[in-house]
Design an enzyme around this catalytic site. Structure first.
Site, PDB file in Angstrom:
ATOM      1  N   ILE A  12       0.837  -1.210   0.000  1.00 51.06           N
ATOM      2  CA  ILE A  12       0.000   0.000   0.000  1.00 51.06           C
ATOM      3  C   ILE A  12       0.867   1.253   0.000  1.00 51.06           C
ATOM      4  O   ILE A  12       0.611   2.206  -0.738  1.00 51.06           O
ATOM      5  CB  ILE A  12      -0.943   0.012   1.218  1.00 51.06           C
ATOM      6  CG1 ILE A  12      -1.856  -1.220   1.211  1.00 51.06           C
ATOM      7  CG2 ILE A  12      -1.790   1.285   1.224  1.00 51.06           C
ATOM      8  CD1 ILE A  12      -2.709  -1.388   2.462  1.00 51.06           C
ATOM      9  N   ASP A  51      14.295   0.981  10.312  1.00 46.33           N
ATOM     10  CA  ASP A  51      13.170   0.385  11.027  1.00 46.33           C
ATOM     11  C   ASP A  51      12.573   1.449  11.943  1.00 46.33           C
ATOM     12  O   ASP A  51      13.315   2.193  12.598  1.00 46.33           O
ATOM     13  CB  ASP A  51      13.640  -0.816  11.845  1.00 46.33           C
ATOM     14  CG  ASP A  51      12.496  -1.723  12.264  1.00 46.33           C
ATOM     15  OD1 ASP A  51      11.515  -1.199  12.825  1.00 46.33           O
ATOM     16  OD2 ASP A  51      12.576  -2.944  12.051  1.00 46.33           O
ATOM     17  N   SER A 116      -6.959  -1.046  11.098  1.00 44.94           N
ATOM     18  CA  SER A 116      -7.520  -2.249  10.476  1.00 44.94           C
ATOM     19  C   SER A 116      -8.892  -2.602  11.022  1.00 44.94           C
ATOM     20  O   SER A 116      -9.214  -2.337  12.184  1.00 44.94           O
ATOM     21  CB  SER A 116      -6.564  -3.419  10.720  1.00 44.94           C
ATOM     22  OG  SER A 116      -7.164  -4.659  10.380  1.00 44.94           O
ATOM     23  N   TYR A 140      -2.763  -9.100  16.505  1.00 46.32           N
ATOM     24  CA  TYR A 140      -2.651  -8.049  15.486  1.00 46.32           C
ATOM     25  C   TYR A 140      -3.722  -6.982  15.711  1.00 46.32           C
ATOM     26  O   TYR A 140      -3.435  -5.780  15.722  1.00 46.32           O
ATOM     27  CB  TYR A 140      -2.779  -8.658  14.089  1.00 46.32           C
ATOM     28  CG  TYR A 140      -2.963  -7.643  12.998  1.00 46.32           C
ATOM     29  CD1 TYR A 140      -1.916  -6.798  12.629  1.00 46.32           C
ATOM     30  CD2 TYR A 140      -4.184  -7.520  12.332  1.00 46.32           C
ATOM     31  CE1 TYR A 140      -2.086  -5.847  11.627  1.00 46.32           C
ATOM     32  CE2 TYR A 140      -4.356  -6.580  11.332  1.00 46.32           C
ATOM     33  CZ  TYR A 140      -3.312  -5.748  10.980  1.00 46.32           C
ATOM     34  OH  TYR A 140      -3.485  -4.819   9.997  1.00 46.32           O
ATOM     35  N   ILE A 184      -6.729 -12.565  -2.057  1.00 45.50           N
ATOM     36  CA  ILE A 184      -6.819 -12.354  -3.507  1.00 45.50           C
ATOM     37  C   ILE A 184      -5.477 -12.557  -4.190  1.00 45.50           C
ATOM     38  O   ILE A 184      -5.392 -13.218  -5.234  1.00 45.50           O
ATOM     39  CB  ILE A 184      -7.415 -10.967  -3.823  1.00 45.50           C
ATOM     40  CG1 ILE A 184      -8.915 -10.973  -3.489  1.00 45.50           C
ATOM     41  CG2 ILE A 184      -7.188 -10.574  -5.284  1.00 45.50           C
ATOM     42  CD1 ILE A 184      -9.611  -9.637  -3.644  1.00 45.50           C
TER      43      ILE A 184
END
Length: 316
Positions: A12, A51, A116, A140, A184
């Site tokens: 993304i 990082d 999310s 998560y 997908i």
């Protein structure tokens, strides 16, 4: 205006960088390349391999002085979070806090955060709107939601503006089927090779599939709109995994029957997100139907598959 994009070499994030540059922004990419790829890095951006957990991250902010930050870097694999919750928390919680400290110290105007649908857990009603109870069922989901609290407190204490975008299931070009790929990209990879897709469960579980090009537009809009809001980025449409396979077979002109196996831990059965607020506060709505997004995605992988085969043939 200068925007620093974490995870800007990733699926993304690299699309976000491309659209920012198309719209005249200066862009700095911070990515540790653990899942990002050098081939996705826009040549017009400044790239720094780093990082977000590193102690010297703020040196980049001191030097580059970004006006805005779009935070895409994350550990995004639900199953990996279950297998290694400490690793998940380090990147998604501590890495985000480290980033926020750098924003505070360097005077960043606003940060846009990729959250999310996993924060909601098992839905009490559908579609899930932003007022739905937060009850994640994976580490998560916990780590993504924990980070959200830090944004609000940083706003209260230091005036750092934010917009939190809770993504539905993002898919599209550049998603890695062999890394933390979504269903997908994994199905596309298998089916282009003539292999049957593997479905965990009976395939009747539903997801809200939103195309990556729509998602990146929401990020750009959020730079100037939706201050201090939490917003779902979704299609508001459920699609079952069985329906997905059927649609992909039709586009590919194949008839591959899926292989069904045991459901996975931490997987939600039904989920799709209400996106009305995105229109209200961002002026955003998805432009791609699932079929349109799938056609672009499959064609991308079809060409890439042929190129890879040619490259392997030349090496041989």
């Amino acid at each position: 205006m200068k925007v620093l994009v974490t995870g800007g070499a990733g699926f993304i994030g690299s699309h976000v960088v491309d659209l920012l540059i198309e719209n005249g922004y200066e862009v700095v990419i911070v990515d540790n390349l653990s899942t990002g790829k050098e081939e996705f890095i826009n040549k017009k951006a400044i790239f720094i391999k780093k990082d977000i957990i590193d102690e010297d991250l703020c040196e980049i902010f001191e030097k580059e002085k970004p006006d805005y930050v779009i935070h895409q870097a994350a550990q995004i694999d639900v199953q990996k979070s279950i297998d290694n919750s400490v690793f998940d928390a380090k990147g998604n919680v501590l890495g985000t806090v480290n980033l926020l400290e750098c924003c505070r110290k360097s005077g960043v105007k606003k940060i846009v955060y990729a959250s999310s649908a996993a924060v909601y857990g098992n839905p009490e009603y559908l579609p899930i709107d932003e007022k739905h109870k937060v009850n994640p069922i994976s580490y998560y989901g916990i780590s993504k939601h924990t980070a959200e609290h830090y944004f609000e407190v940083y706003r209260q204490l230091y005036g750092l503006k934010y917009t939190i975008l809770r993504y539905a299931n993002v898919y599209g070009i550049r998603q890695d089927p062999k890394g933390e790929g979504g269903v997908i990209s994994i199905f596309t990879d298998k089916m282009l090779k003539g292999e049957r897709p593997i479905i965990f469960g009976d395939g009747n579980q539903t997801r809200d599939f939103v195309y990556v090009k729509d998602v990146v537009k929401a990020n750009l809009l959020a730079l100037e709109r939706g201050d201090n809001e939490v917003v779902n980025i979704s299609t508001n449409k459920p699609t079952s995994i069985n329906e997905l396979v059927e649609m992909m077979n039709k586009i590919m002109n194949t008839s591959l029957e899926p292989v069904y196996t045991e459901p996975r831990k931490g997987d939600i059965v039904h989920s799709y997100l209400d996106n009305k607020k995105a229109l209200e506060v961002l002026g955003w709505k998805p432009e791609y139907s699932l079929e349109e997004g799938l056609k672009e995605t499959i064609e991308y992988y079809r060409v890439k598959y042929v190129e890879d085969e040619v490259a392997v043939g030349k090496k041989g």
